[in-house]
Design an enzyme around this catalytic site. Sequence first.
Site, PDB file in Angstrom:
ATOM      1  N   HIS A   1       4.267   5.346   0.748  1.00  0.00           N
ATOM      2  CA  HIS A   1       2.840   5.622   0.916  1.00  0.00           C
ATOM      3  C   HIS A   1       2.568   6.113   2.341  1.00  0.00           C
ATOM      4  O   HIS A   1       3.479   6.198   3.164  1.00  0.00           O
ATOM      5  CB  HIS A   1       1.983   4.396   0.574  1.00  0.00           C
ATOM      6  CG  HIS A   1       2.200   3.207   1.453  1.00  0.00           C
ATOM      7  ND1 HIS A   1       3.336   2.430   1.407  1.00  0.00           N
ATOM      8  CD2 HIS A   1       1.419   2.627   2.411  1.00  0.00           C
ATOM      9  CE1 HIS A   1       3.253   1.461   2.286  1.00  0.00           C
ATOM     10  NE2 HIS A   1       2.093   1.544   2.916  1.00  0.00           N
TER      11      HIS A   1
ATOM     12  N   ASP B   1       3.335   2.779   9.343  1.00  0.00           N
ATOM     13  CA  ASP B   1       4.519   1.928   9.446  1.00  0.00           C
ATOM     14  C   ASP B   1       5.517   2.216   8.322  1.00  0.00           C
ATOM     15  O   ASP B   1       6.581   1.602   8.251  1.00  0.00           O
ATOM     16  CB  ASP B   1       4.140   0.441   9.495  1.00  0.00           C
ATOM     17  CG  ASP B   1       3.383  -0.023   8.265  1.00  0.00           C
ATOM     18  OD1 ASP B   1       2.671   0.790   7.665  1.00  0.00           O
ATOM     19  OD2 ASP B   1       3.496  -1.212   7.904  1.00  0.00           O
ATOM     20  N   HIS B   2       5.169   3.191   7.470  1.00  0.00           N
ATOM     21  CA  HIS B   2       6.083   3.607   6.395  1.00  0.00           C
ATOM     22  C   HIS B   2       6.440   5.094   6.468  1.00  0.00           C
ATOM     23  O   HIS B   2       7.438   5.506   5.874  1.00  0.00           O
ATOM     24  CB  HIS B   2       5.472   3.301   5.031  1.00  0.00           C
ATOM     25  CG  HIS B   2       5.376   1.828   4.758  1.00  0.00           C
ATOM     26  ND1 HIS B   2       6.282   1.148   3.987  1.00  0.00           N
ATOM     27  CD2 HIS B   2       4.490   0.903   5.200  1.00  0.00           C
ATOM     28  CE1 HIS B   2       5.961  -0.141   3.956  1.00  0.00           C
ATOM     29  NE2 HIS B   2       4.864  -0.314   4.686  1.00  0.00           N
TER      30      HIS B   2
ATOM     31  N   HIS C   1      -2.383  -1.051  -3.589  1.00  0.00           N
ATOM     32  CA  HIS C   1      -2.292  -1.040  -2.121  1.00  0.00           C
ATOM     33  C   HIS C   1      -3.212   0.009  -1.495  1.00  0.00           C
ATOM     34  O   HIS C   1      -4.247  -0.340  -0.942  1.00  0.00           O
ATOM     35  CB  HIS C   1      -0.856  -0.846  -1.663  1.00  0.00           C
ATOM     36  CG  HIS C   1      -0.669  -1.009  -0.182  1.00  0.00           C
ATOM     37  ND1 HIS C   1      -0.953  -2.194   0.461  1.00  0.00           N
ATOM     38  CD2 HIS C   1      -0.263  -0.139   0.775  1.00  0.00           C
ATOM     39  CE1 HIS C   1      -0.721  -2.052   1.756  1.00  0.00           C
ATOM     40  NE2 HIS C   1      -0.301  -0.814   1.967  1.00  0.00           N
TER      41      HIS C   1
ATOM     42  N   GLU D   1       8.514  -6.056  -0.514  1.00  0.00           N
ATOM     43  CA  GLU D   1       7.839  -6.508   0.700  1.00  0.00           C
ATOM     44  C   GLU D   1       7.517  -7.987   0.590  1.00  0.00           C
ATOM     45  O   GLU D   1       7.426  -8.537  -0.516  1.00  0.00           O
ATOM     46  CB  GLU D   1       6.547  -5.698   0.913  1.00  0.00           C
ATOM     47  CG  GLU D   1       5.460  -5.953  -0.136  1.00  0.00           C
ATOM     48  CD  GLU D   1       4.085  -6.143   0.484  1.00  0.00           C
ATOM     49  OE1 GLU D   1       3.991  -6.857   1.501  1.00  0.00           O
ATOM     50  OE2 GLU D   1       3.110  -5.592  -0.056  1.00  0.00           O
TER      51      GLU D   1
END
Length: 598
Positions: free
Chosen positions: A67, A71-72, A158, A204
């Site tokens: 996504h 941080d991804h 999310h 996660e």
Amino acid sequence: MPEIKVTPLGAGQDVGRSCILVSIGGKNIMLDCGMHMGHNDERRFPDFSYIADGSLTEHLDCVIISHFHLDHCGALPFMTEMVGYSGPIYMTYPTKAIAPILLEDMRKVAVERKGESSTSFFTSQMVKECMKKVTAVNLHQTVQVDSEIEIKAYYAGHVLGAAMFHVRVGDQSVVYTGDYNMTPDRHLGAAWIDKCCPDLLITESTYATTIRDSKRCRERDILKKVHECVERGGKVLIPVFALGRAQELCILLESYWERTNLKVPVYFSLGLTEKANNYYKMFITWTNQKIKKTFVERNMFEFKHIKPFDKSYMENPGPMVVFASPGMLHAGLSLNIFKRWAPDEKNMLIMPGYCVVGTVGHKVLNGAKKVEFENPRTVVDVRMAVEYMSFSAHADAKGIMQLIQYCQPKNVMLVHGDAEKMVFLKSKIQQELSLDCFNPANGETCTIVTKPTIAADVSLSLLKRDLQPVAEIGDLRVKRRKLLHGVLMVKGNKVRVLDSDAACAELGVTRHEIRFTSTVTLEDPGPVSRTIDKLHTHLQKRLGITQHLGDGPINIGSVLLQVSGSDQEDLKEAIVSWTYQDDALGSYILNSIKNIDR
């Protein structure tokens, strides 16, 4: 034995900088390529030298981005344009549309506002070049990366466009969740995945020890806090990322302002939000059912009470509510507003999401009353009220366990979580689900041994013979698992399952048959033929399918029933024999005859 090797280059016993290297079936796959929001030095990006010194193209078969959160995906342009990678990159359509906007905004903050050296950071052109390498995928679309790698995306909730990915190489498979939410909210649905039984589920574990109270309670609490603060003349700062919780909380406050007719102004930081709302309109099919149904009549992302924020409003007297990005108070407008409003005890800071170690958000949530800043060096007194009210779109401990039960993996790996919390959840998974669970640290390689699956061709004659019903045994036919009996033959690289006659003919050997025989003594005066008719009628009622020719034996599949004795004697011998293939049927008939008069 086949193995899957997993090395976190980020998010191993840590939240932030998600980057998981998976070696599976001779292929190297990178899952996410994020940056750490709490660092401004070399720790900001993953250490790609672990893979290779120089270009990574020859060493990676593909990169998958779950996504658009930084941080991804925040290190992706750095990896492709500065380290060097020109191989395939996959993400969903919304992620491909939104990620470059967030990457460019983050670059501006780092280079133009903070004055970082442009040689250590990617440029606007690099972001564009990076996104040209991306292939967008749809949900549930099976994508063949090459002749061996197959990937499939599943809805993760999310944020808009977030996806879990099922990666298959040969007969080995991994599911990577990225970030996901098992609870539907006001604008997105809950995560969903097939029962795909992968060798490894990488999930996660941000909220590994948390079980949240009901969403309705949390909504009531945040509205109460906001209302109380503005009533006493205070200002409320709610740091959010531009997409995700921002829209969720805006919908909540919009409906509350509409119901209560409050006149206090509510603002949202300009720029990113307008683009964000446009993308929600564009990708409306990724939202929840309610928003899709009402979209034609009313667009939930067009707000009547929430207006664009201008920096000059910071100094305005009187109460107000401001949503400002970014969500961890590590840079940008939210941090500037915090510095200005923190010294006033009438004001309030509401943190609705997770903050990584090193950010200002993390410091104030842990009770810091003074926060030091550099460039220029200043100290800010924190007198404003600080509230943490979890509206995070991550699965809690209950949701993580729920996903594991849906997916039914053979092994579980925890990433993207605090080390101590992971230990608790790891123990829970091992005890309650009896699964092996791993939680490697950054740079630590974890090896998971998998059981190989061998494909075999089954002959059509065997299937036809064994899959047709032999008998209806009450409910037994429904409840009994059907076993396929054949001969496994391996010739060269070909594996086949044949019926025994075909296998014997192919091998040129004589077939021998093993039969089980048992005798039951029956008290039944009269001729033997009458006893046979009595048994036939009894079995016909119980089984439905029998073969009986005159005074001869009764045949049911491989089961043979004969009666011996004299017409003048009261006692008769019922002889039942069967092959091992029909052991369940033979045992059932034997017991049925024993109890014929009961």
